[in-house]
Scaffold this active site. Sequence first.
Site, PDB file in Angstrom:
ATOM      1  N   LEU A   1      32.184  48.059  32.021  1.00 37.37           N
ATOM      2  CA  LEU A   1      32.484  46.925  31.157  1.00 37.37           C
ATOM      3  C   LEU A   1      32.935  45.801  32.069  1.00 37.37           C
ATOM      4  CD1 LEU A   1      32.497  46.225  28.143  1.00 37.37           C
ATOM      5  CD2 LEU A   1      34.915  46.831  28.059  1.00 37.37           C
ATOM      6  N   ASP A   2      32.230  44.679  32.015  1.00 37.24           N
ATOM      7  CA  ASP A   2      32.463  43.577  32.940  1.00 37.24           C
ATOM      8  C   ASP A   2      33.919  43.132  32.936  1.00 37.24           C
ATOM      9  OD1 ASP A   2      30.806  41.600  34.650  1.00 37.24           O
ATOM     10  OD2 ASP A   2      32.101  40.286  33.456  1.00 37.24           O
ATOM     11  N   ARG A   3      34.379  42.616  34.083  1.00 39.32           N
ATOM     12  CA  ARG A   3      35.769  42.164  34.211  1.00 39.32           C
ATOM     13  C   ARG A   3      36.143  41.175  33.103  1.00 39.32           C
ATOM     14  NH1 ARG A   3      39.762  41.254  38.268  1.00 39.32           N
ATOM     15  NH2 ARG A   3      38.471  42.095  39.958  1.00 39.32           N
TER      16      ARG A   3
END
Length: 325
Positions: A102-104
């Site tokens: 899950l992207d930053r």
Amino acid sequence: MEAKRLNKFISDTGFCSRREADNLLEQGRVTVNGKVPDAGTKVTAQDKVRIDGEMLRIRHEEPVFLLFNKPAGIATTTDLSVRNNIIQALNYPASLQPIGFLDRDAEGLLLLSNDTEWARKMTKADTRYEKEYIVTVDKLISPDFLNKVSEGGIPEPGEERKKNFVNRLGTNRFRIVLEPGTNHHLKRVVEGLGYKIVHLQRTRLSDLTAGKLHVGMWRTLTGTEITSLKNEISQKARRNFGSSRVADDFTDEDFAPRTTRPAKPKTPAKPGTSTRSATPANRSAKSSPRSTGSTGQKRIGKSKPASARPASRNTSRRTGGSPKR
């Protein structure tokens, strides 16, 4: 303990993932009984495995399975040198690994576990269970855009694809349910259509929803939830929207590979000491019974806000919170 491949042994200690362990082996930073190992070496608990001269030890932890409602700004990596990484955010006394990616800048539901084999299988089977997102993009969305997003991008001529459910929520906001066997690389799909994601929130993983789990909070999975997920990933891989690629061909590493940063030489710990530092190897120390929680009942805890997280790992242990959700 039966002999196991060296990369799995390193992963089971909680030091890093198998892929990162392979990189360490290629760099010659791993020794077994004082010698650089050959490819395919297997080891047991009697072998002395060191990384950069620091001894690794098998963990003695009960299995932990967490559902975390990740805030934006936290990196889903076990590399403690990365700013605001998820391990420091949770500060959970177990050697956890995030499952999938899950992207930053994204927020929402993410699974973590110290069961490395289960975590590997869940990540590999990333497209076998439903995920639901609420997406905000940088410009007005059209019916044609929503139709192409539902198909996983622009199809090849004559190609038939399974469509995902898409619901328009506003002029630049929509909800999408990614079905098993379809392209789950949502950010790549949106950018391929000429848009940029301004905000991304994952609201569901399979049958797991946030419920009363606010952003920044975590809870343990119940035994029923764990069994359901294990049954789901044990199903045969489905064909991916009419192409020759199967679901297992798509992984989070394929979308956003994580690299292991070169480690600085570590000073070996003094004999008799048992301190907990920011080095991943020290996460392999035996945890107390309070560290794991129960898979049969829910425990709730809260992560530290990004602004309050120090550069090094906090030595205090979190005990979770109320058993109620």
